[in-house]
Design an enzyme around this catalytic site. Structure first.
Site, PDB file in Angstrom:
ATOM      1  N   ALA A 429       1.520  -1.314  -0.209  1.00  0.00           N
ATOM      2  CA  ALA A 429       0.061   0.286  -0.148  1.00  0.00           C
ATOM      3  C   ALA A 429       1.193   1.100  -0.250  1.00  0.00           C
ATOM      4  CB  ALA A 429      -0.857   0.238   0.993  1.00  0.00           C
ATOM      5  N   GLU A 465      -1.756   2.171   6.629  1.00  0.00           N
ATOM      6  CA  GLU A 465      -1.524   3.910   6.150  1.00  0.00           C
ATOM      7  C   GLU A 465      -2.080   5.218   6.967  1.00  0.00           C
ATOM      8  OE1 GLU A 465       0.266   3.702   3.777  1.00  0.00           O
ATOM      9  OE2 GLU A 465       0.463   1.198   3.919  1.00  0.00           O
TER      10      GLU A 465
END
Length: 1025
Positions: A429, A465
């Site tokens: 990610a 994230e």
């Protein structure tokens, strides 16, 4: 950024050497066949170069050169050498006997010609030997003259380039970018225009910024004072990805100016910059998609910019797209205007102040699901056919966003947060501010095929994230040497937030496992300080390793435990408030802590952990009521005298924690700071045992005196509940690692795990299986099959009751379900109990239903691996891989396909994933790692990497996490001097930069340690098992 990995760092050892066959195999290009099944029964078998070997250690004896021994060797690899060895023997026979009888004498003319050829050959070899190595590399000898380049770099047009350093000068800063991008997803090209408002901090006439791969058509310069727009010339220095714009006037300190640059470029065909993706939808129609991946150094390939993290600015993004596509960027959309037939221009609101590597834009066919929280619209985007897999991610993202805002006491500053599943992306990610990109398997969750481990992965990556939106985006490291400030904090908050909000996931087990993995890497002499000086692109790429992520997170866990959670939270809130929208260094973090702690010098303490490599070994000796503690570096080093710790100059300020057999709940754990080489701790009474590093929260390994090890072993036999599962796992890890160091006999490590029959938790069993699997791999690869079987039987006997209790279901707590997957995989791999029979029965029922019958998701990987051992099973799984819409299911299938013992199939998988058509190249590192672990495939994987090295480093940048994984995955099973020499020679032959890579140095040291481990332990293993 989250590098994608699902495996522990593996350090198994084995003992297989290459033989010296002369022929090259005939390689069949199996990937060119359009049919789904890649291999037909009548195709020519592919024999990897790695299969040309002799097996030593079916004893320590060389094999004979007859057909029988070649066939014996072949059977060990699950392949046939019969035709080849027969042909080879016939060739040898023809060579040895000429028409005049055996060993006929050559003529004088023949002798003369041979002498001439020999002289020429020797001369050529001498010339090659005397030339510098860089002569034969892609880079050439450019770097040899680096000192000259620093004085007079030459631009592409032959003129002098006015700047010689990799880092940009500090005399100009960007204030705002206005970027317009018009991609053509059919031709995979794009046009761009960027207007950059800059400010001069010093008097200069040269503006140095980054640009890579652009065809720049025009650059216009405007002074804010004169308002006159002038076209200016520029110079390009490709070696540093830099351009120099020569201003028509002197830029004055404090004055603002504007640059407008028009350019065009190719949409990238690898995973960097602004790159393109093709994929098939549910109707098998080809679709196009484009996304960005700028971290660390690829924004410069999408638009000219000041591409260093400290050069923060605001961004206005405009995307020109075809009307059937959706465009996304960091900020909400401001307007959409039709500018031509079927072309739409989307403009996004001006961004907050941020670094270039966080800029992002996406163009593709997308659907989304949204939910609002605290004035922020959270959306999950994916390709249309997978929209039914986004709801779990949306719920998770909303919950975690609310938690972080509350915990940090700082609101998320944007009006929207998009999380997008990209069909093809290298990283797990990427934390782009307001537009986070994910692999499909790290964001999407399919209720029918996703397992408990898939659920944990999705939750963990989202947490990582989202934590970056504060640590990394809001507060950013000034330069890549302090990458750990981004990644260490995001990793720590990832596990911390899961423990607070999703306690049932038992994420602490994964964090514990990650710390063990990282300490293994950190004990090598190829390790590096958490804060390391970096300059080149390769050095920067190499910072994205487990030390930046997990060592950084481990140090923060240790500090939080020492200071207490409330004090730690107060410190990081103050840190985020003080440095919002700024670029900082490690000292800024520690100065903030010192503002709060006052009496404790956190900066002095933590610098001992971040500015030197490795970690301490704490030795504990108990005498009556006194405990002598000493520290030294835990350092695995290969020497003629064995493996031992070196470099006693290292000193850490270690927050020790310990418990004793007579601990009272309100007293324990005891805490002390060891800031010198040795110290004495006093107890109030004599105790039966003492256990240091409570819950393994400290980043150090503990060694006890013999009687204290015995006391702990006996305690585990009597009652395990007095020690936590984290403590029990820590003891298992520490004693096996100490046996590698030579501090503890391996027998004592086996004695300690004899209690496993009474173990009730996942973490200790997982660690015991990991450590003993290393030994099994060693024994299997040297041909000590009986001894390998005995090592498995010893562990299997301890875990027999646990294995028998497992059911082929998804029942129980998430931790118990994960343990079920681990135990059944162990049992089926080693053919224990009725595991393979039960798995094959489930697999056949699933096949008979054409894949419609639901398999328990937690045992699905085991069932698939067993099924893939048959030809029909492998074929069915491969066809299912092509039709499945669930990335979770596809991953499980791919792992099973790569576990085959058929080297033709393994070679096809490797080639197909490198080509990237049938199997995406993002899966290549995983496939290489799985193939590289198997007996049949580990030499094949290494040969594949050698033969395709240039393609690999073109697709995945040199030094990147993927290249690190590929190097480790193909060399970690080598344990002979022959392979050691081969690995060294291969990487040295590439380039000086390649040979110096940390992952290469690490691979070489692991091979050396494998060799030494076998020399030290193989003789005595039969006595201990």
């Amino acid at each position: 950024m989250e590098p994608f990995t699902s495996d522990r760092l593996q350090l198994p050892r084995n003992m297989i050497e290459n033989s010296m066959f002369e022929e090259e195999p005939d390689v069949v290009d199996l990937a060119k066949e359009p049919c789904l099944h890649p291999l037909e029964p009548d195709e020519v078998e592919y024999e990897p170069r790695g299969s040309r070997l002799l097996v030593r250690g079916l004893g320590e004896h060389e094999m004979d050169e007859d057909e029988e021994d070649y066939e014996s060797s072949a059977k060990l690899l699950g392949m046939s050498f019969m035709n080849r060895s027969s042909g080879l023997r016939n060739n040898i026979t023809g060579y040895r006997q000429g028409p005049d009888g055996p060993c006929s004498l050559p003529s004088g003319r023949t002798m003369l010609v041979c002498t001439f050829v020999l002289v020429v050959a020797v001369s050529v070899i001498m010339v090659i030997y005397l030339l510098p190595r860089c002569t034969f590399t892609k880079e050439g000898c450019h770097k040899k003259n680096q000192s000259m380049e620093l004085i007079q770099p030459i631009a592409t047009n032959g003129k002098l380039f006015p700047w010689a350093q990799i880092r940009l000068p500090q005399n100009i800063i960007p204030l705002q970018y206005e970027l317009t991008i018009q991609p053509n997803l059919t031709t995979m090209k794009f046009k761009g225009s960027v207007e950059i408002k800059i400010q001069a901090l010093k008097v200069t006439q040269n503006i140095i910024l980054h640009s890579s791969g652009h065809n720049i058509s025009k650059i216009l310069f405007t002074s804010v004072v004169s308002k006159q727009e002038k076209q200016v010339e520029f110079l390009e220095y490709k070696f540093h990805d830099q351009i120099a714009i020569i201003a028509p006037e002197v830029l004055l300190d404090g004055h603002n100016y504007t640059l407008k640059i028009d350019y065009s470029a190719n949409i990238s065909n690898n995973y960097y910059g602004f790159y393109g993706v093709t994929y098939e939808d549910e109707n098998k129609e080809e679709k196009y998609f484009a996304a960005t991946q700028f971290e660390p150094l690829a924004a410069r390939s999408a638009f000219p910019c000041f591409d260093e993290p400290a050069f923060k600015a605001t961004f206005i993004i405009k995307i020109v797209r075809e009307e059937h596509y959706t465009a996304l960027s960091n900020m909400p959309k401001k307007s959409s205007v039709q500018i031509e037939d079927k072309l739409i221009k989307d403009e996004f609101f001006e961004s907050v102040k941020m670094s270039t590597y966080l800029v992002a834009f996406i163009v593709g066919e997308l659907k989304n699901m949204t939910q609002e929280t605290n004035g922020t619209l959270v959306s999950i985007y994916t390709v249309p056919e997978k929209i039914d897999q986004v709801k779990p991610a949306l719920d998770t993202a909303v919950k975690l966003l609310e938690f972080f805002q509350h915990y940090f006491e700082i609101d998320y500053p944007l009006q929207k947060l998009d999380l997008v599943a990209i069909p093809d992306i290298q990283a797990g990610a990427m934390e782009n501010w307001g537009l986070i990109t994910f692999r499909e398997e790290t964001l999407l969750y399919d209720n029918e095929t996703s397992s408990v481990m898939d659920k944990k992965l999705v939750t963990r990556i989202i947490a990582h994230e989202l934590a970056h939106q504060w640590f990394g985006n809001l507060v950013t490291m000034q330069w890549w040497n302090d990458l750990w400030l981004n990644e260490g904090f995001a990793t720590f908050m990832e596990y911390f937030s899961l423990n607070k909000n999703f306690r049932h996931l038992s994420s602490y087990e994964d964090f514990l496992n990650a710390r063990f993995m990282t300490m293994k890497k950190d004990s090598l002499n190829s390790s590096h300080p958490t804060s390391s000086s970096v300059q080149s692109s390769e050095q920067i790429e190499e910072m994205f390793d487990s030390l930046s992520y997990f060592k950084g997170a481990s140090l923060l866990l240790m500090l939080k435990t020492f200071l207490t959670e409330d004090v730690f939270q107060h410190c990081i809130i103050l840190y985020l408030q003080n440095y919002s929208y700024a670029s900082i260094q490690s000292d800024d973090l520690w100065n903030t802590f010192n503002e709060v702690t006052k009496s404790l010098d956190v900066k002095k303490m933590m610098k001992t952990w971040t500015l030197q490599p490795g970690f301490p070994l704490v030795t504990v000796q108990r005498k009556g009521k006194q405990i002598l503690v000493q520290q030294e570096r835990f350092f695995l080093s290969t020497t003629d005298s064995g493996i031992h710790p070196l470099d006693s100059s290292h000193l850490w300020h270690i927050p020790l924690s310990y418990i004793t057999s007579d601990c009272k709940a309100h007293d324990c754990p005891y805490v002390a700071l060891l800031d010198k080489k040795s110290d004495v701790l006093n107890l109030t009474e004599e105790v039966q045992w003492v256990k240091f590093n409570v819950d393994m929260t400290g980043y150090y390994i503990v060694h006890y005196a013999d009687h204290d090890w015995e006391a702990l072993i006996q305690q585990l036999q009597r009652n395990i509940s007095v020690l936590s599962d984290k403590d029990r796992a820590g003891l298992i890890n520490n004693i096996f690692e100490l046996s590698s160091l030579g501090k503890v006999p391996l027998k004592k490590a086996f004695d300690l795990i004899d209690y496993l029959g009474n173990e009730t938790h996942t973490a200790p069993i997982t660690e015991a299986l990991f450590q003993t699997d290393l030994i099994y791999n060693l024994l299997e690869k040297i041909g000590e099959l009986e001894l390998a079987k005995r090592s498995v039987n010893r562990v299997a006997k301890l875990l027999q009751q646990h294995i028998q209790q497992q059911t082929w279901t998804d029942e129980g707590t998430l931790s118990k379900r994960e343990l079920r997957s681990i135990l059944l995989d162990f049992a089926c791999t080693h053919h224990l109990e009725n595991c393979t029979t039960d798995a094959m029965k489930l697999f056949q029922e699933w096949v008979d239903s054409k894949g419609t019958k639901r398999l328990p998701t937690d045992v699905m990987p085991v069932v698939f691996k067993v099924g893939a051992k048959t030809e029909a099973g492998w074929t069915f799984l491969f066809e299912r891989y092509g039709s499945s819409e669930s990335e979770s299911e596809r991953n499980k299938i791919l792992e099973a396909l790569a576990s085959s013992e058929d080297v033709r199939k393994l070679h096809w998988l490797l080639k197909a994933s490198l080509d990237g058509d049938i199997i995406r190249s993002q899966k290549l590192a995983m496939i290489i790692k799985i193939v590289g672990r198997s007996f049949a495939g580990h030499l094949l994987a290494w040969d594949f990497v050698k033969e395709n090295w240039s393609r690999l480093i073109q697709k995945f940048h040199l030094g990147s996490y993927t290249i690190q994984s590929i190097v480790a995955g193909t060399t970690h099973l080598f344990a002979t001097k022959t392979h050691l020499s081969e690995v060294k020679m291969f990487f040295e032959a590439q380039s000086e930069t390649t040979a110096r890579l940390r992952c290469v140095q690490e691979a070489i040291q692991i091979i050396q340690l494998n060799i030494q481990w076998m020399e030290n332990h193989l003789k005595n293993l039969p006595l201990w098992l």
